[in-house]
Design a protein around this motif. Structure first.
Motif, PDB file in Angstrom:
ATOM      1  N   ARG A  64       0.927  -1.312   0.016  1.00  0.00           N
ATOM      2  CA  ARG A  64       0.010  -0.086  -0.056  1.00  0.00           C
ATOM      3  C   ARG A  64       0.781   1.137  -0.028  1.00  0.00           C
ATOM      4  N   LEU A  65       1.986   1.332   0.890  1.00  0.00           N
ATOM      5  CA  LEU A  65       2.793   2.411   0.850  1.00  0.00           C
ATOM      6  C   LEU A  65       3.521   2.498  -0.367  1.00  0.00           C
ATOM      7  N   THR A  66       4.126   1.597  -1.140  1.00  0.00           N
ATOM      8  CA  THR A  66       4.720   1.747  -2.358  1.00  0.00           C
ATOM      9  C   THR A  66       3.801   2.212  -3.472  1.00  0.00           C
ATOM     10  N   GLU A  67       2.536   1.701  -3.476  1.00  0.00           N
ATOM     11  CA  GLU A  67       1.303   2.011  -4.420  1.00  0.00           C
ATOM     12  C   GLU A  67       1.151   3.646  -4.397  1.00  0.00           C
TER      13      GLU A  67
ATOM     14  N   THR B 250       1.800   6.391  -7.010  1.00  0.00           N
ATOM     15  CA  THR B 250       0.329   7.167  -7.320  1.00  0.00           C
ATOM     16  C   THR B 250       0.883   8.770  -7.355  1.00  0.00           C
ATOM     17  N   ASP B 251       1.767   8.956  -6.028  1.00  0.00           N
ATOM     18  CA  ASP B 251       2.016  10.539  -6.042  1.00  0.00           C
ATOM     19  C   ASP B 251       3.047  10.981  -6.878  1.00  0.00           C
ATOM     20  N   GLY B 252       3.882  10.080  -7.636  1.00  0.00           N
ATOM     21  CA  GLY B 252       4.796  10.277  -8.526  1.00  0.00           C
ATOM     22  C   GLY B 252       6.198  10.204  -7.773  1.00  0.00           C
ATOM     23  N   PHE B 253       6.407   9.495  -6.793  1.00  0.00           N
ATOM     24  CA  PHE B 253       7.660   9.745  -6.371  1.00  0.00           C
ATOM     25  C   PHE B 253       8.391   8.377  -6.873  1.00  0.00           C
ATOM     26  N   GLU B 254       9.679   8.464  -6.957  1.00  0.00           N
ATOM     27  CA  GLU B 254      10.677   7.349  -7.177  1.00  0.00           C
ATOM     28  C   GLU B 254      11.034   6.652  -5.954  1.00  0.00           C
ATOM     29  N   ILE B 255      11.130   5.260  -6.200  1.00  0.00           N
ATOM     30  CA  ILE B 255      11.654   4.772  -4.968  1.00  0.00           C
ATOM     31  C   ILE B 255      13.084   4.458  -5.117  1.00  0.00           C
TER      32      ILE B 255
ATOM     33  N   ASN C 152      13.129  -3.775 -12.511  1.00  0.00           N
ATOM     34  CA  ASN C 152      12.994  -3.120 -13.777  1.00  0.00           C
ATOM     35  C   ASN C 152      12.019  -2.101 -13.877  1.00  0.00           C
ATOM     36  N   LYS C 153      11.284  -1.888 -12.746  1.00  0.00           N
ATOM     37  CA  LYS C 153      10.203  -0.828 -12.827  1.00  0.00           C
ATOM     38  C   LYS C 153      10.856   0.555 -12.954  1.00  0.00           C
ATOM     39  N   ALA C 154      10.177   1.280 -13.534  1.00  0.00           N
ATOM     40  CA  ALA C 154      10.323   2.480 -13.994  1.00  0.00           C
ATOM     41  C   ALA C 154      10.662   3.220 -12.891  1.00  0.00           C
ATOM     42  N   TRP C 155      10.082   3.247 -11.696  1.00  0.00           N
ATOM     43  CA  TRP C 155       9.932   4.058 -10.695  1.00  0.00           C
ATOM     44  C   TRP C 155      10.836   3.597  -9.441  1.00  0.00           C
TER      45      TRP C 155
END
Length: 188
Positions: A24-27, A31-36, A97-100
């Motif tokens: 949930r935190l990652t989503e 959603t808020d446009g942050f990179e992790i 491999n995720k863009a974020w």
């Protein structure tokens, strides 16, 4: 999360509370446009020694046995443990491999690590530190080099650390108060 057949019965194996909260935190971050981001040392540590140990700790936890519905004396087989480790490894590789999601090649200098280590050493002998060391079953008051690098990376970038690691969470207020990191988001 992984589905397995144990004793002829299909069961879902997952880290119940933590998995749901971190997903949930990652989503929310995405959603808020942050990179992790994480540092390369964290990923290296997971692949070098962590996955098998993580899987073993999970499979040996009495709560896991209870959640799966196995009798207490029944152990999760090495065959299933191997499949869980492989599945976990695949998920981490897909995550990379995720863009974020970014893995940053970061190596703090000795002065930065010394500052963090000195902070932990200054707490040695205090009731809080002695309780922490007893809980962790260690004599060393400071965390791993990777955890100390995460703290210095957080300080340098202004990004908080998301963790449930007690080496960081037990001293959250002190670490933030001393400016040794930008913040710590505790995922219980």
């Amino acid at each position: 999360m992984h589905e397995e057949k144990i004793k002829g019965k299909a069961v879902i194996i997952r880290v119940m509370g933590f998995t749901n909260r971190i997903q949930r935190l990652t989503e929310q971050f995405v959603t808020d446009g942050f990179e992790i981001e994480t540092i390369s040392g964290v990923i290296d540590e997971i692949f070098d020694k962590g996955i098998a140990k993580i899987v073993d700790e999970f499979c040996d936890d009495p709560q896991t046995i209870s959640l799966i519905g196995l009798p207490e004396r029944v152990k999760i087989s090495s065959r299933i443990r191997l499949r869980l480790a492989r599945k976990t490894e695949e998920k981490i590789k897909r995550l990379q491999n995720k863009a974020w999601f970014k893995v940053i090649d970061y190596h703090p200098d000795e002065r930065e690590i010394r500052e963090v280590k000195d902070f932990y050493l200054s707490l040695n002998g205090t009731l809080k530190m002695e309780e922490h060391k007893r809980k962790k079953r260690t004599r060393v008051p400071y965390p791993s080099d990777i955890d100390m690098a995460l703290l210095t990376y957080s300080k340098k970038t202004g990004a908080p650390i998301v963790t449930n690691d007690s080496d960081l969470t037990d001293f959250k207020e002190e670490l933030v108060g001393k400016g040794l990191c930008s913040g710590i988001i505790v995922v219980p």
